[in-house]
Motif scaffolding. Structure first.
Motif, short mmCIF file in Angstrom:
data_model
loop_
_atom_site.label_atom_id
_atom_site.label_comp_id
_atom_site.label_asym_id
_atom_site.label_seq_id
_atom_site.Cartn_x
_atom_site.Cartn_y
_atom_site.Cartn_z
N GLY A 32 -0.50 -4.96 8.67
CA GLY A 32 -2.05 -4.75 9.66
C GLY A 32 -2.97 -4.70 8.35
N THR A 33 -4.14 -4.48 8.22
CA THR A 33 -5.81 -4.64 7.68
C THR A 33 -5.01 -3.92 6.66
N SER A 34 -4.26 -2.86 6.40
CA SER A 34 -4.16 -1.85 5.33
C SER A 34 -2.93 -2.45 4.28
N SER A 35 -2.95 -3.94 4.59
CA SER A 35 -1.85 -4.11 3.55
C SER A 35 -1.46 -5.69 3.30
N SER A 36 -2.63 -6.18 4.34
CA SER A 36 -2.41 -7.33 3.87
C SER A 36 -4.08 -8.04 3.35
N GLU A 37 -4.72 -7.74 2.84
CA GLU A 37 -6.11 -8.14 2.45
C GLU A 37 -6.46 -7.57 1.05
N ASN A 38 -6.53 -8.74 0.53
CA ASN A 38 -7.30 -8.40 -0.57
C ASN A 38 -7.56 -7.39 -1.10
N LEU A 39 -7.82 -6.70 -2.20
CA LEU A 39 -9.35 -5.68 -2.26
C LEU A 39 -10.22 -6.89 -3.16
N ASN A 40 -11.31 -5.57 -2.37
CA ASN A 40 -12.22 -6.36 -4.02
C ASN A 40 -12.44 -6.06 -4.98
N MET A 41 -11.71 -6.13 -6.39
CA MET A 41 -11.90 -5.49 -7.62
C MET A 41 -13.20 -6.01 -8.17
N LYS A 42 -13.02 -4.80 -9.23
CA LYS A 42 -13.60 -4.31 -9.89
C LYS A 42 -14.11 -5.18 -11.31
N GLY A 43 -12.64 -4.65 -11.33
CA GLY A 43 -12.45 -5.90 -13.04
C GLY A 43 -12.23 -5.21 -13.99
N ASN A 44 -12.08 -4.35 -13.40
CA ASN A 44 -12.32 -3.22 -15.12
C ASN A 44 -11.06 -2.32 -15.57
N ILE A 45 -9.97 -2.89 -13.90
CA ILE A 45 -8.72 -2.18 -14.80
C ILE A 45 -7.57 -2.90 -14.08
N LEU A 57 12.99 -3.65 -2.05
CA LEU A 57 12.58 -3.89 -1.22
C LEU A 57 12.49 -5.50 -2.86
N PRO A 58 13.32 -6.88 -1.88
CA PRO A 58 13.66 -7.70 -2.74
C PRO A 58 12.02 -8.39 -3.19
N LEU A 59 12.19 -9.00 -4.80
CA LEU A 59 10.96 -9.01 -5.54
C LEU A 59 10.33 -9.63 -5.09
N GLU A 60 11.04 -10.87 -4.13
CA GLU A 60 9.78 -11.67 -3.91
C GLU A 60 9.43 -11.06 -2.94
N GLU A 61 9.70 -10.48 -2.31
CA GLU A 61 8.30 -9.59 -1.46
C GLU A 61 7.70 -8.56 -2.20
N LEU A 62 8.16 -8.19 -3.39
CA LEU A 62 7.17 -6.48 -3.62
C LEU A 62 5.80 -7.95 -4.47
N CYS A 63 6.50 -9.17 -4.77
CA CYS A 63 5.75 -10.19 -5.77
C CYS A 63 4.82 -10.42 -4.18
N ALA A 64 4.99 -10.81 -2.77
CA ALA A 64 4.30 -11.31 -2.22
C ALA A 64 3.09 -10.27 -1.75
N ALA A 65 3.95 -8.88 -1.40
CA ALA A 65 2.30 -8.21 -1.34
C ALA A 65 1.47 -7.79 -2.40
N ALA A 66 2.23 -8.19 -3.78
CA ALA A 66 0.75 -7.57 -4.45
C ALA A 66 -0.11 -8.36 -4.54
N LYS A 67 0.38 -9.75 -5.01
CA LYS A 67 -0.90 -10.80 -4.57
C LYS A 67 -1.91 -10.21 -3.45
N GLN A 68 -0.79 -10.42 -2.61
CA GLN A 68 -2.16 -9.58 -0.97
C GLN A 68 -3.24 -9.13 -1.74
N ILE A 69 -2.58 -7.74 -2.28
CA ILE A 69 -3.43 -6.54 -2.49
C ILE A 69 -4.34 -7.06 -3.88
N GLY A 70 -4.30 -7.75 -4.72
CA GLY A 70 -4.77 -7.79 -6.03
C GLY A 70 -4.51 -7.50 -7.77
N ILE A 71 -3.07 -7.08 -6.82
CA ILE A 71 -2.15 -6.75 -8.57
C ILE A 71 -2.44 -8.50 -9.50
#
Length: 294
Positions: A32-45, A57-71
């Motif tokens: 869903g939208t809750s976990s598949s779209e990048n956040l519009n990060m402010k850049g302060n953190i 989670l397999p590490l690859e899955e966590l990495c993919a999710a992190a990238k999509q969030i903007g981590i």
């Protein structure tokens, strides 16, 4: 929720499992939208997430999710898995693998030989991979008073800090609570850790200020950050009580805490280290990052 031994168990399992799990194929991780779209990060953190809290989670899955969030980074990852992080363009924001465990640390001289060997081998690897932070632990008191623990820790750490300085690596000791999760842990107050930093007198030794842990053992989180921020090289989050999501279900107000961190000029990483209890665990991670992006 399992007590803090869940972290010990998770770390132990990851060390044993090695790269096999980390290289597992990417699976679908909540569409869903809750976990598949990048956040519009402010850049302060600079946002990160701790590997062990998403060990299901397999590490690859966590990495993919992190990238999509903007981590930008994954915390507590060792050399075997660094190539997976690089594949996704993620930093290893707090490297591990040199420590013995959480209880056998630098405050006890009988562990110094092993620790010095481990860190002497690991520091150049961290630098060669292009990373900066390497975690360490004080270990347990075992009847030791604060002053003896400080002297012992200085003695052991001074054997590895010249190498860390040479390679530009920051040895980072984590503050853990001894009241609930880590009974007998020596570095359980920011004052003890700050004194250790002062005695070592180098920018290549810092503290990992774990907000969850310090809320339990000392509270007054924002004042601690304002007063001692020069000694804090990294931050972890977690909801108290319970160490679950950092939302309105717990007592810490993370937007204000993050603003206090930003006000100090901090440019390092803030890593989510809560244990997700919701069914959509990636959605919990996304919401936590959103709360902390001030």
């Amino acid at each position: 929720m399992k007590k803090e031994n869940s972290r010990r168990d998770a770390v132990r399992k990851m060390l044993v499992a090695g790269a096999g799990v980390a290289l597992a194929p990417v699976a679908g991780f909540s569409a869903g939208t809750s976990s598949s779209e990048n956040l519009n990060m402010k850049g302060n953190i600079n946002h990160a997430v701790c590997r062990w809290t998403y060990g299901h989670l397999p590490l690859e899955e966590l990495c993919a999710a992190a990238k999509q969030i903007g981590i930008k980074a994954i915390d507590l990852v060792g050399p075997k898995d660094w190539e997976v992080l690089k594949k996704y363009g993620l930093d290893s924001s707090m490297c591990n693998g040199a420590e013995i465990n959480l209880v056998d640390g630098f405050c006890e001289p009988k562990f110094h030989d092993t620790l010095i060997k481990n860190y002497t081998e690991m520091i150049p690897l961290v630098a060669k991979a292009g990373y900066k932070n390497l975690i360490c632990f004080s270990g347990n008191r075992r009847g030791m008073d604060d002053e003896t623990g400080l002297k012992n820790s200085v003695q052991g750490l001074k054997k590895i800090l010249p190498l860390a300085e040479k390679h530009g690596v920051v040895i980072t000791m984590e503050l853990l609570n001894s009241r609930v999760d880590h009974t007998d842990y020596m570095c359980d107050r920011s004052a003890w850790g700050v004194e250790l930093c002062k005695r070592l007198g180098t920018a290549n030794f810092k503290l990992l200020f774990d907000i969850y842990h310090m809320q339990i053992d000392e509270g007054d989180i924002m004042r601690s950050i304002q007063k001692n921020h020069q000694y804090f090289g990294h931050y972890h989050t977690g909801g108290n009580p319970g160490r679950n999501e950092i939302d309105e279900s717990q007592e810490l107000y993370y937007p204000a805490i993050m603003k206090a961190i930003v006000a100090t000029g901090f440019k390092g990483y803030v890593a989510q280290e809560f244990i997700p209890s919701a069914s959509d665990k990636i959605a919990s991670l996304r919401k936590a990052v959103q709360l902390c992006d001030v």
